[in-house]
Design a protein around this motif. Structure first.
Motif, PDB file in Angstrom:
ATOM      1  N   ILE A 552     -12.844 -43.537   6.428  1.00 46.34           N
ATOM      2  CA  ILE A 552     -13.581 -43.011   7.583  1.00 46.34           C
ATOM      3  C   ILE A 552     -14.687 -44.009   7.909  1.00 46.34           C
ATOM      4  O   ILE A 552     -15.528 -44.320   7.057  1.00 46.34           O
ATOM      5  N   ASP A 554     -16.918 -43.782  10.585  1.00 46.99           N
ATOM      6  CA  ASP A 554     -18.055 -43.281  11.356  1.00 46.99           C
ATOM      7  C   ASP A 554     -19.356 -43.719  10.696  1.00 46.99           C
ATOM      8  O   ASP A 554     -19.424 -43.879   9.471  1.00 46.99           O
ATOM      9  N   THR A 557     -20.919 -39.427   7.928  1.00 48.39           N
ATOM     10  CA  THR A 557     -19.946 -38.353   7.746  1.00 48.39           C
ATOM     11  C   THR A 557     -20.675 -37.145   7.198  1.00 48.39           C
ATOM     12  O   THR A 557     -21.291 -37.211   6.131  1.00 48.39           O
ATOM     13  N   GLU A 561     -17.790 -32.233   7.854  1.00 54.21           N
ATOM     14  CA  GLU A 561     -16.562 -32.991   8.052  1.00 54.21           C
ATOM     15  C   GLU A 561     -15.818 -33.191   6.737  1.00 54.21           C
ATOM     16  O   GLU A 561     -14.590 -33.298   6.716  1.00 54.21           O
ATOM     17  N   LYS A 586     -11.390 -34.041  10.000  1.00 55.01           N
ATOM     18  CA  LYS A 586     -11.617 -35.473  10.175  1.00 55.01           C
ATOM     19  C   LYS A 586     -10.365 -36.292   9.893  1.00 55.01           C
ATOM     20  O   LYS A 586     -10.076 -37.257  10.586  1.00 55.01           O
ATOM     21  N   ASP A 587      -9.645 -35.931   8.838  1.00 55.54           N
ATOM     22  CA  ASP A 587      -8.456 -36.688   8.450  1.00 55.54           C
ATOM     23  C   ASP A 587      -7.439 -35.725   7.849  1.00 55.54           C
ATOM     24  O   ASP A 587      -7.399 -35.522   6.633  1.00 55.54           O
ATOM     25  N   THR A 644     -16.109 -44.003   2.895  1.00 58.93           N
ATOM     26  CA  THR A 644     -16.905 -43.579   4.045  1.00 58.93           C
ATOM     27  C   THR A 644     -18.113 -44.487   4.130  1.00 58.93           C
ATOM     28  O   THR A 644     -18.548 -45.055   3.121  1.00 58.93           O
TER      29      THR A 644
END
Length: 762
Positions: A552, A554, A557, A561, A586-587, A644
């Motif tokens: 991820i 972003d 997170t 999420e 999110k995934d 992340t």
């Protein structure tokens, strides 16, 4: 607003920046100079931390708290963890409130089963149980528990009672389990940041306006991250306790560790009203104080504001917004789409009519919004003139039965009901997506705590989306009064009546169950069919083979999420079932990929991993890395990991980490961790908080790649910070560098054991 980031002295409501002739200025004001180390000890924070520290070392604190508190989203898991670790009784007051999952609408009986479990737990171990719909967690603690000079630990991120002189910290459940087992909360002495309040808020400006303005100033730059915010200054006397509480509870959104305020006769009167005058003492140390930084806040300059999706720091004054709404909304739509990484069309243009921005729903609720003073001021505005025709839904959730009772007795409730406002029970649902979910594409304005993606309850995977703007109760009332057109409360001509508040605790006396120091160890815990024990978690092996299950990128997170809130949280007492929702917003590929890795680990534990042909090349490369053809591959743990950039902003819920562990996770790899509490959650569930300085467009591995870390256990135990690791796929082998930073001996022992539960069992 002004930030002083290089330290400052404070005396007689005067801030003196470090390095600006501070010595001469101090000598001129008070006739003497005190150096930084001495002046640091004059802060309120230092005195409270020192009085609760068990280590005799103020650099490395070991804190024992005065009381604990949890809600029904977390208390089952905490008690189950502590029970598995040897819990015999609650050694300090532990308050269990039932304010998060009290709708009892999801999953049949499971929510009420948890409440029955909570009641049986306080009867067995000696705690205090607050039944559903009686109070949101933080309002009960303000009314009944928090007092000057105390420290309270809660398993909710908004555990903040600084305005009452209590340094309160919101943490993951593992840290509460430690306290229940007579262990300490360990941390380095934090930096202390002064929030210097001067001036007086103008009429119509509420506590949420002040809070949002501070969050906007300090969130993005991390100025108060993991630090204590100490509120000082002459402006405090111009604020009621409830106003202070409203600012204080939102300090969580700055990512600070905790908060504390100077106390005065206004706090004394508040505690006396709640029959707890004995819990008052003045917290206003004399002498020169030194702070690691200062935020200067002139309350008279604060204006009504709105935090647009999707973060409490995305703040504009309502005046600024109304002047530039098209440009602001266009950029907000771009940012939202980028953050959600979705093909859903995000646009706010249909909310603009005749040059005004119209909202669809309004909510005042929870620990930040649903307080007596907020509701009374909002009522004065809302009933100050004829209500325009509007289809906007307006709901108010008083924060406790005593608050609701006073609203009934003084006629406020009747005024609201006659004007079409819906009054609801004390419930935290609108704050985390379990109440008043708007319709698809609707925009809700709320005096609550957060407006993260899906926090209002919509489900992106099902092509639903709605939005929340955070506002103060006063401007929410003004907006509803104006037919839903965004309106600042300062634009409404109104007389604030300020009806007197009388605290009546009779409902608590009849229904709250206080068994503190009266537990019966023979009492059986009542376990509904959804309440399950934690599954087995393996101890750390010398070498680790990890498979990347999610990446991820972003900037941040959130906890929501990592594990969604809302109705999903109803399954929190069943660790395996809850884990199926991990990263689901999110995934959605994360859970099946993590479970694939679990199957490999199951084969390893059965000494059958050599049957897995897909790992043949991986093990050949591992043997080459170790230089050992005879290595027993069945002794190398196989686990999943995620990458992340900066995880863990938001809620304290330990499930954000525990679901990964239940699915066979062993580590996070991140550039940084958004909060101390999320990092602590990882460690308490036996997961390694790796740091890696990778750029978003140059991450040296992909989903489904393996990462082999040789001699990890030895390197960690030898305090080695730089950890070589090897990315393995069918085509290549490359070395990368991971880091382990600031792990204490106790944290290493927990990771070695595989979880906090394993550690205490041993």
């Amino acid at each position: 607003m002004k930030i002083i980031n290089n330290g400052a002295f404070y005396i007689n409501d005067t801030v003196i920046e470090k390095g600006t002739n501070a010595k001469e200025t101090l000598e001129k004001i008070c006739g003497k100079y005190v150096n930084e180390e001495v002046a640091k000890k004059n802060t309120i924070s230092y005195s409270i931390l020192a009085s609760h520290n068990q280590s005799n070392n103020m650099e490395n604190l070991k804190i024992k708290f005065d009381s604990l508190t949890s809600h029904d989203l977390t208390y089952v898991g905490i008690i189950q963890t502590a029970k598995a670790s040897g819990l015999e009784k609650f050694p300090l007051p532990y308050i269990l409130t039932s304010c998060h999952n009290s709708l009892c609408a999801v999953g049949g009986t499971i929510n009420e089963d948890d409440h029955i479990f909570g009641l049986s737990a306080v009867q067995k171990y000696g705690g205090i149980y607050v039944p559903p719909n009686f109070a949101v967690i933080h309002q009960y603690m303000r009314e009944m528990v928090a007092g000057c000079g105390m420290m309270i630990l809660g398993s909710d991120s908004h555990t903040r009672y600084g305005a009452l002189g209590t340094m309160a910290i919101g943490e993951g459940g593992g840290e509460l389990a430690k306290q229940l087992l007579n262990k300490t909360y360990d941390m380095k002495y934090p930096e202390i940041i002064a929030i210097h309040l001067t001036g007086k808020p103008r009429l119509g400006v509420g506590p949420q306006d002040v809070a949002l303005s501070i969050i906007k100033e300090v969130f993005a730059n991390g100025f108060v991250k993991n630090k204590v915010m100490e509120f000082i200054g002459s402006g405090i006397k111009n604020l009621s306790v409830e106003y202070r509480n409203g600012i204080d509870v939102m300090t969580t959104e700055t990512t600070c560790l905790s908060s504390i305020w100077e106390t005065d006769e206004i706090v004394e009167e508040y505690l006396a009203t709640h029959f707890r005058k004995k819990d008052y003492k003045e917290l206003k140390p004399n002498g020169i104080r030194y702070y690691d930084g200062v935020v200067e806040v002139d309350l008279s300059e604060i204006k009504p504001s709105i935090a647009l999706p999707f973060h409490p720091s995305n703040v504009y004054t309502i005046e600024e917004f109304n002047m530039n709404m098209k440009d602001i909304l266009h950029q907000t739509a771009i940012d939202c789409a980028k953050q959600l990484d979705t093909n859903i069309d995000i646009s706010f243009e249909n909310k603009i009519r005749d040059g005004k921005f119209y909202v669809d729903q309004a909510v005042i609720a929870g620990c930040s919004g649903g307080t007596y003073e907020n509701i009374c001021d909002a009522t004065d505005i809302f009933t100050s003139k004829q209500l325009l025709d509007s289809t906007i839904n307006f709901s108010i959730y008083p924060s406790s039965i005593p608050t609701y009772l006073t609203l009934v007795e003084n006629g406020i409730a009747a005024k609201l009901l006659k004007n079409g406002v819906v009054l609801k029970q004390a419930f935290c649902g609108p704050c985390f997506g379990a109440g008043d979910t708007p319709a698809n594409n609707e925009f809700s304005i709320r005096h609550t705590t957060r407006n993260f993606p899906n926090r209002e309850g919509s489900k992106l995977r099902e092509k639903q989306i709605s939005y929340v703007g955070l506002m103060d109760a006063r401007s929410i009332a003004a907006t509803v009064l104006n037919g839903g057109a965004l309106t600042a409360a300062t634009d409404i001509d109104v007389i604030y009546t300020k009806p007197i508040y009388y605290f009546d605790r009779s409902a608590y006396d009849k229904k709250v169950k206080d068994f503190y120091e009266k537990g019966d160890k023979e009492k059986e815990l009542i376990l509904g069919p959804n309440i399950k024990d934690w599954p087995e978690m393996p101890e750390l092996s010398e070498h680790i083979l990890m498979k990347v299950a999610s990446i991820i990128t972003d900037d941040v997170t959130t906890t929501d999420e990592l594990i969604p809130s809302g109705e999903t949280s109803s399954y929190r007492s069943n660790p395996v079932r809850l884990a199926d929702f991990a990263l689901s917003r999110k995934d959605p590929n994360y859970v099946p990929k993590a479970k694939e890795v679990q199957k490999l680990e199951d084969l390893r534990k059965q000494s059958r991993i050599q049957e897995e042909n897909s790992l043949t090349i991986v093990y050949e490369k591992i043997k080459n890395i170790l230089g050992d053809e005879d290595i027993d591959i069945n002794k190398i743990n196989i686990a999943s990991t995620i990458y992340t950039v900066k995880p863990g902003d938001g809620s304290a819920r330990e499930q954000a980490a525990s679901v990964q562990r239940v699915l066979g996770g062993v580590a996070n790899i991140s550039k940084a961790y958004a909060t101390k509490r999320y990092r602590s959650n990882l460690i308490n569930w036996g997961m390694i908080p790796f740091i890696a300085d990778f750029e978003k467009d140059n991450i040296p591995f992909e989903v489904d790649d393996f990462i082999f870390i040789p001699n990890l256990k030895s390197k960690m135990n030898n305090n080695e910070e730089n950890i070589p690791a090897f990315v393995i796929n069918n085509n290549s082998l490359k070395e990368i560098q991971l880091k382990l930073q600031n792990l204490t001996n106790n944290e290493k022992e927990i990771i070695n054991a595989g979880s906090l539960i394993n550690y205490y069992k041993e």
